[in-house]
Write a protein that holds these residues in place. Structure first.
Motif, mmCIF file in Angstrom:
data_model
loop_
_atom_site.group_PDB
_atom_site.id
_atom_site.type_symbol
_atom_site.label_atom_id
_atom_site.label_comp_id
_atom_site.label_asym_id
_atom_site.label_seq_id
_atom_site.Cartn_x
_atom_site.Cartn_y
_atom_site.Cartn_z
ATOM 1 N N ARG A 13 0.825 -1.214 0.000
ATOM 2 C CA ARG A 13 0.000 0.000 0.000
ATOM 3 C C ARG A 13 0.849 1.249 0.000
ATOM 4 N NH1 ARG A 13 -4.730 -0.685 -0.656
ATOM 5 N NH2 ARG A 13 -5.956 -2.233 0.485
ATOM 6 N N SER A 14 1.869 1.240 0.846
ATOM 7 C CA SER A 14 2.652 2.470 0.972
ATOM 8 C C SER A 14 3.610 2.688 -0.191
ATOM 9 C CB SER A 14 3.397 2.518 2.305
ATOM 10 O OG SER A 14 4.240 1.395 2.421
ATOM 11 N N THR A 15 4.097 1.616 -0.814
ATOM 12 C CA THR A 15 5.036 1.836 -1.916
ATOM 13 C C THR A 15 4.376 1.782 -3.290
ATOM 14 O OG1 THR A 15 5.611 -0.503 -2.005
ATOM 15 C CG2 THR A 15 7.024 0.898 -0.679
ATOM 16 N N MET A 16 3.360 0.935 -3.443
ATOM 17 C CA MET A 16 2.777 0.778 -4.779
ATOM 18 C C MET A 16 1.368 1.349 -4.908
ATOM 19 S SD MET A 16 3.833 -2.970 -6.162
ATOM 20 C CE MET A 16 2.675 -3.747 -5.066
ATOM 21 N N GLY A 17 0.619 1.319 -3.807
ATOM 22 C CA GLY A 17 -0.760 1.756 -3.881
ATOM 23 C C GLY A 17 -1.737 0.603 -3.997
ATOM 24 N N VAL A 18 -1.354 -0.442 -4.731
ATOM 25 C CA VAL A 18 -2.239 -1.610 -4.839
ATOM 26 C C VAL A 18 -1.611 -2.792 -4.107
ATOM 27 C CG1 VAL A 18 -3.271 -0.937 -7.038
ATOM 28 C CG2 VAL A 18 -1.227 -2.352 -7.024
ATOM 29 N N THR A 19 -2.467 -3.723 -3.729
ATOM 30 C CA THR A 19 -1.966 -4.885 -2.989
ATOM 31 C C THR A 19 -2.108 -6.165 -3.804
ATOM 32 O OG1 THR A 19 -4.102 -5.423 -2.028
ATOM 33 C CG2 THR A 19 -2.707 -3.870 -0.814
ATOM 34 N N HIS A 20 -1.353 -7.187 -3.405
ATOM 35 C CA HIS A 20 -1.412 -8.446 -4.144
ATOM 36 C C HIS A 20 -2.781 -9.103 -4.003
ATOM 37 C CE1 HIS A 20 -0.186 -10.004 -0.149
ATOM 38 N NE2 HIS A 20 -0.823 -11.106 -0.492
ATOM 39 N N THR A 21 -3.516 -8.754 -2.947
ATOM 40 C CA THR A 21 -4.843 -9.342 -2.785
ATOM 41 C C THR A 21 -5.830 -8.719 -3.779
ATOM 42 O OG1 THR A 21 -5.250 -7.792 -0.969
ATOM 43 C CG2 THR A 21 -4.558 -10.010 -0.375
ATOM 44 N N GLU A 22 -5.701 -7.391 -4.015
ATOM 45 C CA GLU A 22 -6.571 -6.737 -5.002
ATOM 46 C C GLU A 22 -6.255 -7.232 -6.408
ATOM 47 O OE1 GLU A 22 -5.445 -2.767 -4.226
ATOM 48 O OE2 GLU A 22 -6.890 -2.479 -2.594
ATOM 49 N N VAL A 23 -4.976 -7.305 -6.700
ATOM 50 C CA VAL A 23 -4.557 -7.795 -8.012
ATOM 51 C C VAL A 23 -5.002 -9.247 -8.185
ATOM 52 C CG1 VAL A 23 -2.564 -8.350 -9.462
ATOM 53 C CG2 VAL A 23 -2.604 -6.226 -8.159
ATOM 54 N N GLY A 24 -4.862 -10.017 -7.128
ATOM 55 C CA GLY A 24 -5.278 -11.412 -7.172
ATOM 56 C C GLY A 24 -6.757 -11.548 -7.493
ATOM 57 N N ARG A 25 -7.547 -10.689 -6.897
ATOM 58 C CA ARG A 25 -8.984 -10.754 -7.161
ATOM 59 C C ARG A 25 -9.277 -10.448 -8.627
ATOM 60 N NH1 ARG A 25 -13.096 -6.450 -4.995
ATOM 61 N NH2 ARG A 25 -13.166 -5.697 -7.126
ATOM 62 N N TRP A 26 -8.623 -9.432 -9.142
ATOM 63 C CA TRP A 26 -8.836 -9.066 -10.543
ATOM 64 C C TRP A 26 -8.461 -10.228 -11.470
ATOM 65 C CZ3 TRP A 26 -4.576 -7.559 -13.997
ATOM 66 C CH2 TRP A 26 -5.033 -7.285 -15.287
ATOM 67 N N VAL A 27 -7.332 -10.847 -11.169
ATOM 68 C CA VAL A 27 -6.867 -11.978 -11.973
ATOM 69 C C VAL A 27 -7.877 -13.123 -11.922
ATOM 70 C CG1 VAL A 27 -5.091 -13.766 -12.105
ATOM 71 C CG2 VAL A 27 -4.431 -11.399 -11.749
ATOM 72 N N ALA A 28 -8.346 -13.434 -10.720
ATOM 73 C CA ALA A 28 -9.306 -14.535 -10.559
ATOM 74 C C ALA A 28 -10.583 -14.249 -11.335
ATOM 75 C CB ALA A 28 -9.611 -14.744 -9.076
ATOM 76 N N GLU A 29 -11.020 -12.984 -11.298
ATOM 77 C CA GLU A 29 -12.229 -12.615 -12.042
ATOM 78 C C GLU A 29 -11.993 -12.710 -13.540
ATOM 79 O OE1 GLU A 29 -13.068 -8.782 -10.428
ATOM 80 O OE2 GLU A 29 -14.335 -9.589 -8.824
ATOM 81 N N SER A 30 -10.818 -12.268 -13.990
ATOM 82 C CA SER A 30 -10.520 -12.359 -15.427
ATOM 83 C C SER A 30 -10.541 -13.791 -15.905
ATOM 84 C CB SER A 30 -9.134 -11.778 -15.732
ATOM 85 O OG SER A 30 -8.975 -10.536 -15.142
ATOM 86 N N TRP A 31 -10.165 -14.673 -15.040
ATOM 87 C CA TRP A 31 -10.128 -16.071 -15.417
ATOM 88 C C TRP A 31 -11.432 -16.800 -15.136
ATOM 89 C CZ3 TRP A 31 -4.773 -17.212 -12.833
ATOM 90 C CH2 TRP A 31 -3.761 -16.748 -13.695
ATOM 91 N N ASN A 32 -12.424 -16.076 -14.680
ATOM 92 C CA ASN A 32 -13.709 -16.719 -14.352
ATOM 93 C C ASN A 32 -13.571 -17.855 -13.358
ATOM 94 O OD1 ASN A 32 -15.596 -15.255 -15.890
ATOM 95 N ND2 ASN A 32 -14.776 -16.223 -17.728
ATOM 96 N N LEU A 33 -12.706 -17.668 -12.390
ATOM 97 C CA LEU A 33 -12.596 -18.685 -11.345
ATOM 98 C C LEU A 33 -13.849 -18.606 -10.476
ATOM 99 C CD1 LEU A 33 -8.841 -18.497 -10.253
ATOM 100 C CD2 LEU A 33 -9.936 -20.062 -11.844
ATOM 101 N N PRO A 34 -14.225 -19.713 -9.842
ATOM 102 C CA PRO A 34 -15.424 -19.708 -9.008
ATOM 103 C C PRO A 34 -15.361 -18.605 -7.951
ATOM 104 C CG PRO A 34 -14.515 -21.928 -9.172
ATOM 105 C CD PRO A 34 -13.556 -21.028 -9.858
ATOM 106 N N PRO A 35 -16.498 -17.976 -7.651
ATOM 107 C CA PRO A 35 -16.515 -16.825 -6.730
ATOM 108 C C PRO A 35 -15.956 -17.141 -5.340
ATOM 109 C CG PRO A 35 -18.717 -17.263 -7.625
ATOM 110 C CD PRO A 35 -17.813 -18.285 -8.206
ATOM 111 N N ASP A 36 -16.156 -18.329 -4.842
ATOM 112 C CA ASP A 36 -15.609 -18.673 -3.514
ATOM 113 C C ASP A 36 -14.088 -18.619 -3.539
ATOM 114 O OD1 ASP A 36 -17.903 -21.179 -2.102
ATOM 115 O OD2 ASP A 36 -18.142 -19.069 -2.647
ATOM 116 N N LEU A 37 -13.531 -19.088 -4.635
ATOM 117 C CA LEU A 37 -12.082 -19.095 -4.795
ATOM 118 C C LEU A 37 -11.564 -17.656 -4.877
ATOM 119 C CD1 LEU A 37 -9.545 -20.703 -5.203
ATOM 120 C CD2 LEU A 37 -10.245 -21.218 -7.521
ATOM 121 N N THR A 38 -12.297 -16.832 -5.645
ATOM 122 C CA THR A 38 -11.931 -15.424 -5.797
ATOM 123 C C THR A 38 -11.956 -14.736 -4.441
ATOM 124 O OG1 THR A 38 -12.939 -15.462 -7.975
ATOM 125 C CG2 THR A 38 -12.506 -13.296 -7.021
ATOM 126 N N GLU A 39 -12.954 -15.040 -3.651
ATOM 127 C CA GLU A 39 -13.057 -14.425 -2.337
ATOM 128 C C GLU A 39 -11.880 -14.831 -1.443
ATOM 129 O OE1 GLU A 39 -16.703 -13.654 0.603
ATOM 130 O OE2 GLU A 39 -16.046 -15.744 0.626
#
Lengths: 279, 293
Positions: B180-206
């Motif tokens: 957050r302090s150095t980049m602004g975004v976190t690996h968890t936010e990016v991870g969610r975006w990636v999971a959504e792009s791949w249409n992974l099941p919502p439980d997995l995305t969560e």
């Protein structure tokens, strides 16, 4: 046991559970080889042909109680030495001591106990760690380390503080150079470290004498309680709990568990080590 | 400082996220179709010989510890069920999309996947012990993929991520905070975006999004808590990443408390014994990795 000295997984589990019940010492599956190795020695020493005979003897023969002690002796890595168990050492240096030094930074006093100190390697290791972590601030701290053991001979050796190659084999070269000048008789511990530890001949079952050591912030009691009956272990651990200040720590042997003994202590995890904290 | 929009457009400029193999999307599509059966699923996987041989080897490995060897994919699907095989296939596919290349000092992919496999196997063991028959492999896949955001950041924003990683270690603060302090975004936010792009099941995305803060999970908090605790224990066992070196108390942990609320008998678990028994999981995790990468 098969002729090649291997035991089945279920025999291993039976024996493992028996040992755990008796001593709190737990052997995970990947330590089966260790138990097999030591068992061969015990079977042969006692003249038993099969594992079943041996286990029956352990469990039901009156003389089996002594054998349990001998078996435990043979499976816990024999003698003590400086900086024994790297995982626990890292937990002390990396988490426990820094936390204590931080919390007691105002009063600047710490009292630590090595229960079952044998020939002194354990409490002296603590002393060196503290001295190194504190650095120049050391002179403004009051640190008291106590080492107790039931063996008079061991305590005497501890007071001499002169060690052989085996005792120092895990000591980092820098530390060795600084605190263990080599002399013809062996490695003679630096008097500044020696003076940090006070030794007493004492039985940890002696509640009255133990209570006299209060208050404490850290107790080390590694691979000692395993030799006690469940009842005795309960008593000692209850005493330990009482002797520690809130926030104080207890560290047992790596494979020892308090699960069936005491539920008051909080289990703490650190990479490579597990220990206990008084809330 | 980056925003998610900037991350997304930068990734697109760099040729976009690697896509999940067609095999996997097809498999998912057919698996949800009630009119299709095991035969169709087997056909899809066997179109990709590398994948099908990996899956079969994993099914027969110490990772699963089945009593009898399984000689065919069809048999594997029947014995283990579609859900389970789907989880395995997802895991293997994602891992193969990010080839291991050791040598870059700040982020060792081999150790990364080792940590992820460890998290997955521990989550699976916990699920089996505490919630028998409730999960069918989702906990393993969720554990395996929980940090997928990190590997995407490493791939597309290597220097920024390396900096965040270094800050996290120097100051001994959680990675998310340093990100957050150095980049602004976190690996968890990016991870969610990636999971959504791949249409992974919502439980997995969560689970990917909230594995550090399981209390924020709404769909399946128990799954997220399993991954969270698996992650903690993997670090405590030093599997893969050295991560942050601080002491933790499981009983004080919010994820553990979620599990305890769901299954009060967790309070009776012998934590020390359980921790030692996880050694078996470490071996399983390494086995899985060897066969999948």
């Amino acid at each position: 046991m098969a002729n090649n000295g291997e035991m089945s997984l279920s025999s291993f589990h039976h024996l493992r559970d028996f040992i755990y019940e008796r001593s709190g010492l737990f052997f995970e599956n990947n330590k089966k080889y260790l138990l097999e190795d030591r068992l061969r020695g015990r079977l042969s020493a006692r003249g038993f042909g099969t594992l079943d005979e041996y286990v029956f003897f352990l469990r039901y023969d009156p003389a089996g109680a002594d054998e349990v002690t001998l078996l435990l002796d043979s499976v816990t890595t024999g003698e003590t030495f400086f900086y024994r168990d790297p995982g626990q050492m890292k937990a002390l240096e990396g988490a426990i001591l820094p936390d204590l030094l931080n919390r007691y930074g105002v009063s600047r006093g710490l009292r630590l106990l090595s229960a079952g100190c044998s020939t002194g390697e354990e409490p002296y290791t603590l002393a060196i760690m503290l001295r190194d972590v504190l650095g120049s601030a050391f002179s403004s701290w009051f640190v008291r380390i106590m080492g107790i053991d039931i063996s008079r001979a061991a305590v005497q050796k501890a007071q001499e503080a002169c060690y052989n190659d085996y005792a120092i084999h895990s000591v980092a070269p820098g530390v060795l150079n600084r605190y263990f000048p080599r002399q013809p008789i062996g490695y003679v511990l630096d008097p500044r470290i020696k003076s940090m530890v006070e030794f007493q001949v004492c039985n940890i079952l002696d509640s009255v004498r133990m209570a006299g050591m209060k208050p404490l912030q850290l107790i080390l009691c590694r691979n000692v309680l395993i030799y006690f009956s469940e009842e005795a272990r309960r008593k000692v651990v209850a005493d330990f709990y009482d002797m520690l200040e809130p926030g104080g720590y207890l560290m047992l042997g790596f494979s020892e568990s308090l699960h069936n003994i005491n539920r008051l202590f909080k289990v703490m995890h650190f990479p490579g080590a597990i220990f206990y904290k008084k809330e | 400082m980056l925003t998610m929009e900037q991350v997304q457009s930068a990734v697109r400029r760099m040729g976009d996220l690697p896509t999940l193999p067609n095999t996997l999307s097809e498999f998912n599509r057919v698996a949800s179709d009630p009119n299709r059966g095991v035969h169709d699923l087997v056909e899809i996987i066997t179109r990709d010989p590398a994948l099908s041989s990996k899956v079969l080897r994993i099914v027969n490995s110490a990772f699963l510890g089945l009593q009898e060897p399984v000689s065919s994919l069809r048999f594997a699907l029947v014995i283990m069920g579609t859900r389970h095989i789907r989880q395995l296939v997802t895991g293997v596919c994602v891992m193969s999309m990010f080839p291991v290349r050791s040598g870059r000092p700040s982020f060792d992919r081999h150790r990364f996947w080792e940590h992820c496999s460890g998290t997955g196997t521990i989550a699976r063991t916990l699920a089996q012990q505490v919630f028998p028959n409730r999960f069918e492999g989702e906990e393993f896949t969720a554990g395996l993929l929980h940090d997928v955001g990190k590997i995407v950041l490493d791939q597309y924003f290597h220097d920024n991520f390396a900096e965040a990683f270094a800050v996290s270690r120097e100051k001994n603060i959680p990675l998310v905070e340093a990100e957050r302090s150095t980049m602004g975004v976190t690996h968890t936010e990016v991870g969610r975006w990636v999971a959504e792009s791949w249409n992974l099941p919502p439980d997995l995305t969560e689970a990917i999004e909230w594995h550090h803060q399981p209390l924020r999970a709404q769909r399946n908090p128990v799954l997220v808590a399993l991954v969270h605790v698996g992650d903690l224990l993997a670090k405590a066992k030093d599997i893969g990443f050295s991560g942050d070196r601080s002491m933790i108390s499981l009983t004080d942990d919010e994820g553990w408390k979620i599990l305890e609320r769901e299954q009060p008998r967790i309070g009776d678990l012998d934590l020390v014994r359980m921790t030692h028994e996880l050694d078996t999981d470490i071996e399983r995790a390494r086995e899985f990795m060897k066969l999948s990468l």
